[in-house]
Design an enzyme around this catalytic site. Structure first.
Site, PDB file in Angstrom:
ATOM      1  N   CYS A   1      -0.839  -2.608  -2.826  1.00 21.88           N
ATOM      2  CA  CYS A   1      -0.077  -2.168  -4.000  1.00 21.88           C
ATOM      3  C   CYS A   1       0.693  -3.298  -4.691  1.00 21.88           C
ATOM      4  O   CYS A   1       1.588  -3.905  -4.106  1.00 21.88           O
ATOM      5  CB  CYS A   1       0.898  -1.076  -3.571  1.00 21.88           C
ATOM      6  SG  CYS A   1       1.874  -0.469  -4.944  1.00 21.88           S
TER       7      CYS A   1
ATOM      8  N   GLU B   1      13.144   0.959  -6.206  1.00 19.39           N
ATOM      9  CA  GLU B   1      13.435   2.254  -6.826  1.00 19.39           C
ATOM     10  C   GLU B   1      13.787   3.314  -5.771  1.00 19.39           C
ATOM     11  O   GLU B   1      14.754   4.058  -5.924  1.00 19.39           O
ATOM     12  CB  GLU B   1      12.142   2.651  -7.519  1.00 19.39           C
ATOM     13  CG  GLU B   1      12.243   3.566  -8.660  1.00 19.39           C
ATOM     14  CD  GLU B   1      10.846   3.651  -9.281  1.00 19.39           C
ATOM     15  OE1 GLU B   1      10.556   2.836 -10.168  1.00 19.39           O
ATOM     16  OE2 GLU B   1      10.049   4.505  -8.868  1.00 19.39           O
TER      17      GLU B   1
ATOM     18  N   ALA C   1       0.032   4.800 -11.721  1.00 19.38           N
ATOM     19  CA  ALA C   1       0.314   4.384 -10.346  1.00 19.38           C
ATOM     20  C   ALA C   1       1.803   4.209 -10.176  1.00 19.38           C
ATOM     21  O   ALA C   1       2.352   4.420  -9.107  1.00 19.38           O
ATOM     22  CB  ALA C   1      -0.395   3.070 -10.042  1.00 19.38           C
TER      23      ALA C   1
ATOM     24  N   SER D   1       5.541   7.431  -6.450  1.00 10.27           N
ATOM     25  CA  SER D   1       6.983   7.311  -6.226  1.00 10.27           C
ATOM     26  C   SER D   1       7.659   8.686  -6.206  1.00 10.27           C
ATOM     27  O   SER D   1       8.549   8.937  -5.389  1.00 10.27           O
ATOM     28  CB  SER D   1       7.625   6.443  -7.317  1.00 10.27           C
ATOM     29  OG  SER D   1       6.980   5.198  -7.378  1.00 10.27           O
TER      30      SER D   1
ATOM     31  N   GLU E   1       3.382   8.341  -9.995  1.00  9.05           N
ATOM     32  CA  GLU E   1       2.897   9.489  -9.215  1.00  9.05           C
ATOM     33  C   GLU E   1       3.299   9.374  -7.742  1.00  9.05           C
ATOM     34  O   GLU E   1       3.833  10.303  -7.152  1.00  9.05           O
ATOM     35  CB  GLU E   1       1.373   9.607  -9.313  1.00  9.05           C
ATOM     36  CG  GLU E   1       0.848   9.985 -10.689  1.00  9.05           C
ATOM     37  CD  GLU E   1       1.268  11.381 -11.137  1.00  9.05           C
ATOM     38  OE1 GLU E   1       1.731  12.178 -10.308  1.00  9.05           O
ATOM     39  OE2 GLU E   1       1.152  11.660 -12.347  1.00  9.05           O
TER      40      GLU E   1
HETATM   41  C1  HEM Z   1       5.829   4.879  -3.298  1.00  5.75           C
HETATM   42  C2  HEM Z   1       5.163   4.373  -4.294  1.00  5.75           C
HETATM   43  C3  HEM Z   1       3.777   3.777  -4.208  1.00  5.75           C
HETATM   44  C4  HEM Z   1       2.816   3.898  -3.251  1.00  5.75           C
HETATM   45  C5  HEM Z   1       2.879   4.673  -1.943  1.00  5.75           C
HETATM   46  C6  HEM Z   1       1.665   3.125  -3.701  1.00  5.75           C
HETATM   47  C7  HEM Z   1       0.480   2.984  -2.977  1.00  5.75           C
HETATM   48  C8  HEM Z   1      -0.604   2.210  -3.374  1.00  5.75           C
HETATM   49  C9  HEM Z   1      -1.813   2.035  -2.598  1.00  5.75           C
HETATM   50  C10 HEM Z   1      -2.104   2.704  -1.264  1.00  5.75           C
HETATM   51  C11 HEM Z   1      -2.625   1.188  -3.290  1.00  5.75           C
HETATM   52  C12 HEM Z   1      -3.993   0.654  -2.832  1.00  5.75           C
HETATM   53  C13 HEM Z   1      -5.161   1.514  -3.273  1.00  5.75           C
HETATM   54  C14 HEM Z   1      -6.471   1.075  -2.633  1.00  5.75           C
HETATM   55  O1  HEM Z   1      -6.497   0.251  -1.722  1.00  5.75           O
HETATM   56  O2  HEM Z   1      -7.532   1.586  -3.046  1.00  5.75           O
HETATM   57  C15 HEM Z   1      -1.938   0.841  -4.515  1.00  5.75           C
HETATM   58  C16 HEM Z   1      -2.438   0.003  -5.492  1.00  5.75           C
HETATM   59  C17 HEM Z   1      -1.765  -0.284  -6.652  1.00  5.75           C
HETATM   60  N1  HEM Z   1      -0.498   0.113  -7.008  1.00  5.75           N
HETATM   61 FE1  HEM Z   1       0.761   1.248  -5.925  1.00  5.75          FE
HETATM   62  N2  HEM Z   1       1.956   2.566  -4.918  1.00  5.75           N
HETATM   63  C18 HEM Z   1       3.233   2.934  -5.270  1.00  5.75           C
HETATM   64  C19 HEM Z   1       3.917   2.565  -6.407  1.00  5.75           C
HETATM   65  C20 HEM Z   1       3.436   1.722  -7.368  1.00  5.75           C
HETATM   66  C21 HEM Z   1       4.164   1.272  -8.530  1.00  5.75           C
HETATM   67  C22 HEM Z   1       5.622   1.611  -8.825  1.00  5.75           C
HETATM   68  C23 HEM Z   1       3.297   0.499  -9.273  1.00  5.75           C
HETATM   69  C24 HEM Z   1       3.477  -0.240 -10.575  1.00  5.75           C
HETATM   70  C25 HEM Z   1       4.503  -0.548 -11.178  1.00  5.75           C
HETATM   71  C26 HEM Z   1       2.043   0.459  -8.566  1.00  5.75           C
HETATM   72  C27 HEM Z   1       0.947  -0.240  -8.981  1.00  5.75           C
HETATM   73  C28 HEM Z   1      -0.228  -0.401  -8.254  1.00  5.75           C
HETATM   74  C29 HEM Z   1      -1.362  -1.177  -8.730  1.00  5.75           C
HETATM   75  C30 HEM Z   1      -1.465  -1.921 -10.047  1.00  5.75           C
HETATM   76  C31 HEM Z   1      -2.326  -1.104  -7.722  1.00  5.75           C
HETATM   77  C32 HEM Z   1      -3.718  -1.755  -7.740  1.00  5.75           C
HETATM   78  C33 HEM Z   1      -3.698  -3.093  -7.052  1.00  5.75           C
HETATM   79  C34 HEM Z   1      -5.070  -3.716  -6.953  1.00  5.75           C
HETATM   80  O3  HEM Z   1      -6.083  -3.028  -7.078  1.00  5.75           O
HETATM   81  O4  HEM Z   1      -5.122  -4.946  -6.729  1.00  5.75           O
HETATM   82  N3  HEM Z   1       2.164   1.207  -7.411  1.00  5.75           N
HETATM   83  N4  HEM Z   1      -0.695   1.464  -4.538  1.00  5.75           N
END
Ligand code: HEM
Length: 423
Positions: A367, A376, A254, A259, A257
């Site tokens: 997220c 970043e 996560a 980012s 990809e």
């Molecule tokens: C532009 C970059 C990013 C975007 C657009 C993004 C978008 C998202 C979205 C839409 C979700 C929710 C998924 C759902 O509701 O089913 C999510 C969850 C998550 N993201 Fe990101 N993400 C990004 C970068 C990152 C980064 C850099 C990290 C970690 C260092 C990260 C870690 C996570 C984690 C751990 C979750 C799960 C949270 C949970 O289930 O409580 N993401 N992300």
């Protein structure tokens, strides 16, 4: 996980859309026209080809992500096929694919580890990494007058950053990227047999790699996030060994990809409008300008387009009933172009404010990495524009995927206009 086609709803009159086919290359290249046409039909539509409900508006997507009766529910793949065992537990034991009460527990532990200042401490390292990669970008530009910013910049940067955060050796970034890409290919429509085998192998290798790394940190703690995850306690509770590995694999996946694609998509959107690009270049030293720019990059051409949920009870949703057991997909790209929320939504407006986009989701799965992703993207976008000045896209090749939307290649060159890089 991709659903098997569900049964068409019976006993209710609903809008049915066949306006878009996620496998159609023309739709994947430019989905927004068809998504707007679907939005004209209704906020929630039955998608015949996918066999699930889809949302077309901002409100409907937001409601799906926040409704506790609509959960992330996994169907195990390993029943009858052991090759999927690691794939299954990597998902079942991860925060993203669990629901309360397990999700609440995991989120508290993982958020607790994150809250130990790791992200803020990383800022100078992110700046160094961006600057080092831009040295190479400039060398390529001097030699060839063009450079693929995906391969040379957008791809390595977030993987190197997440390696730093977790304390994984940065020399391993390429193999981590390959494993992660093999896994996320399973989130698209109909992955072929070779992709399935690649994903299985990637899960086995990735899990063993993280197990070894976690064992190292347990015996020789560092000041990285992995050490905090190994040590994190909530009363008597802690991450189990599998939960720890699943969390780290998820963060590595996560964590980069979206980012990579968020940067590439957003940069292409900005450069498509030279007036907007030049207005940003003139005010790059204003932190607010860069913050608003990054939010618009994430809104205008979002890197993640589809998140599905399964109804655990019958749910009334904007005039339709999602029956228990049926799936509904929140279409984030459609939500982020909804004219009811964003004036002139197809326009890239770098100073748009407010910008309540849903690119990072909403509700309990919002997220966890959003502060890191924002930091970043702000650092890397500003650094690239500062160094290269007015550039333009000379070749753009889209990835053939809808759910994770991004560029395979995005080649830029100094703009034919006046050189501004020394201003
Ligand atoms: C532009 C970059 C990013 C975007 C657009 C993004 C978008 C998202 C979205 C839409 C979700 C929710 C998924 C759902 O509701 O089913 C999510 C969850 C998550 N993201 Fe990101 N993400 C990004 C970068 C990152 C980064 C850099 C990290 C970690 C260092 C990260 C870690 C996570 C984690 C751990 C979750 C799960 C949270 C949970 O289930 O409580 N993401 N992300």
């Amino acid at each position: 996980m991709w659903p098997l086609p569900g049964a068409r709803p019976v006993g209710q009159s609903v809008g049915v859309t066949d306006l878009f086919d996620l496998r159609d290359p023309a739709f994947v290249t430019e989905p927004y026209g068809a998504l707007a046409a679907a939005r004209e039909q209704a906020p929630v539509l039955w998608h015949e080809g996918l066999g699930l409900w889809v949302t077309t508006t901002h409100t409907a997507a937001n409601d799906v992500l926040r409704d506790r009766r609509l959960g992330r529910i996994l169907r195990p793949r390993s029943e009858g096929d052991d090759a999927w065992t690691t794939f299954d537990w990597l998902h079942a034991d991860s925060i993203l694919d669990s629901e309360p009460p397990k999700h609440t527990r995991l989120r508290r532990l993982v958020a607790g580890a994150f809250a130990r200042g790791h992200v803020a401490r990383l800022r100078p390292r992110v700046e160094e990494i961006a600057s080092g990669l831009l040295d190479d970008v400039e060398r390529v530009l001097d030699r060839d007058s063009r450079v693929d910013v995906i391969a040379a910049y957008a791809e390595p940067l977030p993987v190197l950053v997440i390696c730093e955060l977790l304390g994984a050796p940065t020399a391993d970034w390429k193999v981590l990227r390959d494993w992660s890409q093999a896994i996320v290919r399973m989130y698209e429509v109909d992955p072929d047999a070779a992709s399935q085998r690649d994903a299985q192998r990637a899960c086995d290798e990735f899990a063993s790699y993280v197990e070894a790394l976690a064992a190292e940190r347990a015996s020789a703690p560092g000041d990285d996030l992995l050490t905090s995850l190994v040590q994190e306690r909530d009363g008597g509770d802690r991450l189990s060994p599998r939960e720890l590995v699943a969390t780290v694999v998820l963060l590595l996946n996560a964590g980069h990809e979206a980012s990579v694609n968020g940067f590439g998509n957003g940069l292409a959107s900005l450069l498509a409008d030279p007036g907007e690009r030049d207005a940003v270049l003139d005010r790059l030293d204003d932190a607010g300008v860069v913050e608003r720019l990054v939010e618009e990059m994430l809104r205008h051409d979002s890197p993640l387009h589809l998140f599905e949920r399964t109804a655990t009870a019958d749910v009334e949703l904007h005039g339709v009933t999602v029956r228990a057991g049926q799936k509904v997909a929140a279409l984030l790209g459609a939500a982020n172009r909804d004219p009811a929320v964003f004036a002139d939504p197809d326009r890239f407006d770098a100073s748009r404010e407010p910008n309540p986009h849903l690119a990072f989701g909403a509700g309990i799965h919002f997220c966890l990495g959003a502060p890191l992703a924002r930091m970043e993207l702000q650092i890397s976008t500003r650094a690239l524009l500062e160094r290269l000045g007015a550039i333009e896209v000379v070749e753009a090749v889209r990835r053939p995927t809808f759910v994770l939307r991004g560029y395979e290649r995005l080649v830029v060159s100094p703009s034919a206009g006046p050189d501004r890089s020394s201003e």
